[in-house]
Every structure is written in structure tokens, then in C-alpha cells.
Design a protein around this motif. Structure first.
Motif, mmCIF file in Angstrom:
data_model
loop_
_atom_site.group_PDB
_atom_site.id
_atom_site.type_symbol
_atom_site.label_atom_id
_atom_site.label_comp_id
_atom_site.label_asym_id
_atom_site.label_seq_id
_atom_site.Cartn_x
_atom_site.Cartn_y
_atom_site.Cartn_z
ATOM 1 N N GLY A 186 85.810 16.934 8.434
ATOM 2 C CA GLY A 186 85.944 18.187 9.172
ATOM 3 C C GLY A 186 87.393 18.418 9.566
ATOM 4 N N GLY A 187 88.063 17.342 10.000
ATOM 5 C CA GLY A 187 89.465 17.452 10.394
ATOM 6 C C GLY A 187 90.343 17.850 9.219
ATOM 7 N N ALA A 188 90.131 17.203 8.079
ATOM 8 C CA ALA A 188 90.964 17.489 6.913
ATOM 9 C C ALA A 188 90.811 18.947 6.488
ATOM 10 N N LEU A 189 89.581 19.445 6.495
ATOM 11 C CA LEU A 189 89.363 20.844 6.098
ATOM 12 C C LEU A 189 90.020 21.795 7.106
ATOM 13 N N ALA A 190 89.946 21.453 8.391
ATOM 14 C CA ALA A 190 90.570 22.299 9.410
ATOM 15 C C ALA A 190 92.085 22.315 9.238
ATOM 16 N N GLY A 191 92.662 21.145 8.917
ATOM 17 C CA GLY A 191 94.104 21.080 8.693
ATOM 18 C C GLY A 191 94.513 21.968 7.528
ATOM 19 N N ALA A 192 93.763 21.862 6.430
ATOM 20 C CA ALA A 192 94.052 22.713 5.267
ATOM 21 C C ALA A 192 93.945 24.183 5.665
ATOM 22 N N ILE A 232 86.947 25.976 8.608
ATOM 23 C CA ILE A 232 86.834 25.460 9.980
ATOM 24 C C ILE A 232 85.362 25.299 10.350
ATOM 25 N N ALA A 233 84.557 26.282 9.933
ATOM 26 C CA ALA A 233 83.125 26.240 10.274
ATOM 27 C C ALA A 233 82.469 24.972 9.730
ATOM 28 N N LEU A 234 82.940 24.509 8.575
ATOM 29 C CA LEU A 234 82.349 23.293 8.001
ATOM 30 C C LEU A 234 82.496 22.109 8.949
ATOM 31 N N GLY A 235 83.610 22.067 9.681
ATOM 32 C CA GLY A 235 83.801 20.982 10.639
ATOM 33 C C GLY A 235 82.740 20.989 11.734
ATOM 34 N N TYR A 236 82.409 22.190 12.228
ATOM 35 C CA TYR A 236 81.360 22.279 13.245
ATOM 36 C C TYR A 236 80.022 21.832 12.673
ATOM 37 N N THR A 237 79.750 22.342 11.473
ATOM 38 C CA THR A 237 78.427 22.121 10.895
ATOM 39 C C THR A 237 78.226 20.673 10.468
ATOM 40 N N LEU A 238 79.271 20.050 9.934
ATOM 41 C CA LEU A 238 79.139 18.646 9.513
ATOM 42 C C LEU A 238 78.829 17.766 10.714
#
Ligand SMILES: Nc1ncnc2c1ncn2[C@@H]1O[C@H](COP(=O)(O)OP(=O)(O)O)[C@@H](O)[C@H]1O
Ligand SMILES: [Mg+2]
Lengths: 237, 354
Positions: B248-254, B62-68
């Protein structure tokens, strides 16, 4: 038909009227220089040609086609590349990645590798630093990166904004030699310089800008001996 | 020498210094007390470590979505917790269906992969809607404006999903294939934790390779450094921004599916709030805008949260330490902001880029 025609452009920053009707032509194969004091509107002119700024009035044509209609990222596909003021290398990308970004507009396998080798022939220093982050290079090396990066797009017209800015005098000669070489290999150059003497020594023609207007336009030889130019820009009394 | 140093310290600096020292002392006392009293066996500690890593890998995704998004737009997408919720909440129904039809039991790997793809698709769609409707029109607005919009968008999404799926808590079904334990260096570790951890790490490696090696990944890095110069290269900024939100969305979904496997209960419309803030904390901990930072920050926060209650809080004599998990995460946020606002890998706060 001239390669580039800038017709009476008016460009604004908010309410600031930065360009008040600039007209410039560049013929294929030429080196044309824009000189003028700080704040005269040289950078603004280049940014308007490259599409980063849109003129409120006037147009810019390349081979007769209006390019103001294109977004900045589309202009490079029309054959115009720019070396921005202050070089603007991608500091956290390696030298190689910077050059790859220069070729972003080209299809994979369209000779990008060979062009990169040509850049390393032109700038052997860059080959030694190929994997290094561009931000860690010296000013002169960064200028080489920015120039090579722009050439990687295989532009027909190269816009250069003060390539000698902030460089040691010994390096400046090298920069101007390179510009001549690039031009001889077939790239047309529109060169903005504060170093008017150097610019006029390699250019065919020049325009003098003052507060957003073209005040003089002539051949480079004539500008070099023009009294106003000598006083204001060449430091000759 | 000393007086010069003192003169340069303002009152705020002084108070922060004192606070830093007190915080450090408190943490050390807590840890020393716990280990002196020998309350827990090494097996118990190992359990906490593995659970922390699994939870941390979810935070990291989830953090990757914020950071990206921050890396490209210098904007905190505070509705990202809801992007996570959208995928996790929507997929609970698919998971239930797979479980009822026996598909989840007969081919668990395929079922879980389909669930991940479905959740990623839903979260990506929501992230793209957010970008298009809420953020793009405000691209040139002062930085506070999109922040406020993000909060509004959060509420809108929460209550939209409440309207869609109801306000009750749902649960992911148990996956029999993941219910055992595995022996790792002498400790019994729940299989589901290992699966979640390695799957999440796999996704992170994939993202890292994309950003480092591919042409569009490099373009993304170029845009994050200088948008105008990137444009001059022929890079379409809007497309890069859309790609960033989509990733970011795809990673959050996973992450939503991994969370459902790891902690099946508690799926509801508000479920994105705490993981959202914690993942934001993880991103700040690693250095906002820094991709490896978000990964390490997530794992660290998971570990701190898992080990903190037993190793620090309990040693200070505070009762029912385990209920203080959330408090620990937020204390971490406060402590980073005081000690090292740029995070572990970050440079000085990115004012220069603004
Ligand atoms: N981003 C900007 N915002 C407002 N005014 C600007 C901006 N950039 C340049 N200007 C103004 O536009 C005029 C032309 O600037 P510029 O084109 O940068 O000049 P030059 O490149 O010849 O030094 C100057 O008066 C300058 O102050
Ligand atoms: Mg300038």
C-alpha cells in the motif's frame, strides 16, 4: 517415546478455565479419538496442540520436543496439520488454491504436484471442481477440501475436529473410510468426534472428555462396551 | 401487500428513501439542463474525461492502500494520506535536483523511474513504521482505538514533515518530455495525462497479478479470509500484514510522483489530507476490501469529480461550479453510504468477519 504427549495442560479463554489438566498420548500409526459432549474441551485441546492457543500450564511434546514454544504457523513445520472445526475452507480461493495453501509450508518442487494428484485420486470429486471457489461447494465437498488441504502439508500427525459435522449420513461413512485409508498410508490421526460410535469403530484408543478433564481413557473396544460411554455418548440404555 | 411493505419500513428507511429519490431527481435535472443548453463542445467534454481518468488513476493507487489493509485487518488506516504525502513531499527535492542538473531533461524516463522508486521507498518506510509503532500494539484492541490512533498518527506525520521540510508550498519541475499533446481518437490529450494513466494502470495490473498468481499473494487472500486457519497452513500473519502495508505504501508513493507530474503545484505537508479522504471514498465506492473495486472506484471518482461540476452542478444554476470539486467527492461518499454502503463490488458490510 510416544509421538505426541499432552501433559497436564491448562488452557484458558480469558478467565474461563477450559482445560483443567488434560493428558493424552498418541503413538505413531494410531488413530486416537477424543469424544465428549458439546463444550467438553475437545476443540480447545486440538487448538492447544496446534499452537493456536497457549496453555498456561503443562506442555505438549512431539517426539519429545516441546512444541508449545512454537507459534501456530511454525507447528505445521514440525509435522502437525489440522482440519479445523467447521472445515474452514478459504471460500474465496479455488479448490486448487486451497490445496496450494495446504502445501504452504513446503518448498516449491518438493513433490507438491504429485501430492495434489494423490489428493485427486483420493477425492475424485475435487478434480472435477478444481477451479471452482471452495465456498460454492457442498458441505461434503468442503470437508474433502479441508482434509486434502491438511494432507498437502504431508503431516506426520493429522488433527481432525468433527469431520462428520453437518454432513448427510451417507457421506459420513465415506469420511470415516477416508480417515482409515489416510491412516493406513502412514499418517497418525487424532480425531475429535461427536459421532462416538463411528469414531470408536475406526480408532485404536479413545479418551472421554468432560468439562475440561479426561474422565475415561481406554481401548476403542472397551469404550464401546463401557456402560457410561454407552449411556452418555452412544445413545444406548 | 403494500401495507405489509410499508409496515416493514422504519422511519429512518422512509427518510432515506425520500432522500434517495430527491438526490436522483436533482442529479437528473442538472444533467438535463446542461445538455439542453449545449454549453460545452465534445472536445471540452473529452478534455474533462481524460483529466478525470488521470486523476482517478492516482486516487485508485491510493485507494488500494486502504483496501489492502482493510482486507487483512478490517481497519481503516486513516493515516494513509500521510503515507502518500511523505513520498510525494520527499521526492519533490529529488525531482528539483534532477531538473537542476539537467538529468530530468536528458533522460526523463530513467529520472522518473528513479523518482518513483524513491517515493515508493519513503512511503513504504512510513507505512511500515505506522504498522509497527501505531497499529501492531493495538491489534487486539476494540476497533475504535486504532482509528483514533490513526488520526493522531496523521497529525504526527504532518507536523514531522513540516518540521523536516518547512511549511511552504513546493512544486515539481516541469518535465519537457511530457509537455506535448497526443491525438487520441480525434481529441488532443496532454501527454502527461496518458503517461500517468497508463503507468498507474500498469502498477495496478502488477498488483493484481501478484495477489492472484503468486504464493504470497494467495497467502494474503487466505489471511484476509481466516487468520487462524491461515496460521494452520504455516502462514506467518505478521509477515503478511507487513507486506500488505508495504505494498500500500509503495503504491501511494508512486501516486505521489504521478500527482507531481500531473499537478506540479501544491506540494506541502498537508497535501495528503484531501487525496487521502478522496481515495478512501473511492475505496468505499468500489467496496472496501475489494481490490478491483478500489481500482474502478478510483477511476469513477476521478471522472465524477471532473465531469460533475460542469454536467450536474452548473445545470442547477449554482455559480462557479468548478470550485465545488471537493464537495462533489464528499457528496459521492454520502450518497454511497445511503444508497449502497457495501459499494459497487462489496458484499454486505463486513460485520461477519469482525
Ligand atoms: N472463544 C471462546 N471464548 C470463551 N470460551 C470459549 C471459547 N471457545 C470455547 N470456549 C469454552 O471452552 C469450553 C470448551 O469448548 P470447546 O473446546 O469448544 O468444546 P468442544 O469442542 O468439546 O465442544 C466450553 O465451555 C466453551 O464454552
Ligand atoms: Mg468443538
Amino acid at each position: 517415546m510416544a509421538m505426541l504427549e499432552v501433559n497436564d495442560i491448562h488452557t484458558y479463554y480469558g478467565n474461563i478455565h477450559a482445560l483443567k489438566g488434560i493428558s493424552i498420548t498418541v503413538e505413531e500409526g494410531e488413530i486416537v479419538t477424543l469424544i465428549g459432549a458439546n463444550g467438553a474441551g475437545k476443540t480447545t485441546t486440538l487448538r492447544t496442540i496446534s499452537g493456536l492457543l497457549k496453555p498456561r500450564q503443562g506442555n505438549v511434546t512431539l517426539w519429545g520436543e516441546d512444541i508449545v514454544q512454537y507459534a501456530a504457523h511454525e507447528v505445521v513445520f514440525q509435522g502437525v496439520a489440522m482440519v479445523p472445526e467447521g472445515r474452514g475452507v478459504f471460500a474465496k480461493l479455488s479448490v486448487k488454491e486451497n490445496l496450494e495453501m495446504g502445501a504452504y509450508s513446503r518448498k516449491a518442487g518438493s513433490g507438491i504436484r504429485q501430492d495434489m494428484d494423490r489428493m485427486f485420486a483420493l477425492f475424485p470429486r475435487l478434480e472435477e471442481r478444481i477451479g471452482q471457489l471452495a465456498g460454492t461447494l457442498s458441505g461434503g465437498e468442503q470437508q474433502m477440501v479441508a482434509t486434502a488441504r491438511a494432507l498437502m502439508a504431508r503431516p506426520k500427525l493429522l488433527l481432525m475436529d468433527e469431520p462428520s459435522m453437518g454432513l448427510a449420513p451417507i457421506l459420513v461413512d465415506g469420511i470415516f473410510d477416508t480417515i482409515k485409508e489416510i491412516n493406513q498410508e502412514g499418517t497418525t490421526v487424532l480425531l475429535v468426534e461427536q459421532n462416538a460410535l463411528m469414531a470408536l469403530s475406526i480408532a485404536n484408543r479413545g479418551y472421554v472428555l468432560q468439562t475440561g478433564e479426561v474422565v475415561i481413557s481406554d481401548s476403542a473396544e472397551n469404550l464401546k462396551v463401557n456402560e457410561t460411554v454407552q449411556k452418555a455418548y452412544l445413545g444406548i440404555d | 401487500m403494500l401495507t405489509r411493505t410499508l409496515a416493514r419500513l422504519s422511519w429512518v428507511d422512509l427518510i432515506l428513501r425520500v432522500f434517495q429519490i430527491i438526490a436522483a431527481i436533482v442529479i437528473v435535472i442538472g444533467i438535463v439542463n446542461v445538455f439542453r443548453s449545449n454549453t460545452y463542445t465534445s472536445n471540452q467534454w473529452a478534455t474533462l474525461v481524460f483529466a478525470g481518468l488521470a486523476q482517478g488513476s492516482i486516487y485508485a493507487l491510493i485507494a488500494l492502500g486502504y483496501t489492502l489493509v482493510y482486507g487483512i485487518l478490517l481497519m481503516i488506516n486513516f493515516a494513509h494520506g500521510e503515507v502518500y504525502m511523505a513520498g510525494a513531499f520527499s521526492t519533490v527535492f529529488l525531482a528539483g535536483y534532477f531538473s537542476n542538473t539537467g538529468f530530468l531533461q536528458s533522460s526523463p524516463i530513467l529520472a522518473i523511474i528513479i523518482m518513483i522508486i524513491f517515493a515508493a521507498a519513503v512511503s513504504t518506510a512510513i507505512a511500515l513504521l505506522l504498522e509497527r509503532i501505531a497499529y501492531r500494539p493495538l491489534r487486539n484492541a476494540p476497533r475504535l482505538i486504532p482509528l483514533i490512533t490513526a488520526i493522531g498518527a496523521s497529525f504526527t506525520l504532518q507536523y514531522t514533515f513540516r518540521g523536516l521540510y518547512g511549511a511552504e508550498f513546493k512544486s515539481y519541475p516541469q518535465v519537457p518530455a511530457l509537455s506535448g499533446t497526443v491525438n487520441v481518437i480525434g481529441f488532443d490529450v496532454p501527454l502527461v495525462q496518458l503517461v500517468v494513466f497508463f503507468a498507474a494502470v500498469g502498477l495496478m495490473i502488477a498488483l493484481y497479478l501478484y495477489v492472484e498468481r503468486t504464493k504470497s499473494g494467495k497467502a494474503m487472500r487466505a489471511v484476509s479470509e481466516d487468520k487462524d486457519v491461515a496460521r494452520l497452513m504455516g502462514i506467518d500473519i505478521d509477515r503478511v500484514i507487513v507486506t500488505t502495508f508495504a505494498l500500500g505504501g509503495a503504491l501511494a508513493g508512486a501516486a505521489g510522483v504521478f500527482n507531481g507530474l500531473f499537478r506540479p503545484q501544491g506540494v506541502f505537508f498537508f497535501m495528503g489530507f484531501f487525496p487521502g479522504i478522496k481515495a478512501f471514498t473511492a475505496a468505499v465506492l468500489g467496496g472496501i476490501g475489494n481490490i478491483p473495486g478500489a481500482m474502478i472506484g478510483g477511476l469513477m471518482l476521478g471522472l465524477i469529480e471532473s465531469l460533475g461540476p460542469n454536467s450536474i452542478v452548473e445545470g442547477l444554476g449554482i455559480p462557479s461550479a468548478n470550485q465545488l470539486k471537493d464537495a462533489i467527492a464528499f457528496s459521492v461518499l454520502v450518497l454511497i453510504l445511503i444508497y449502497r454502503p457495501q459499494g459497487i463490488f462489496g458484499e454486505r458490510l463486513a460485520e461477519k468477519k469482525a
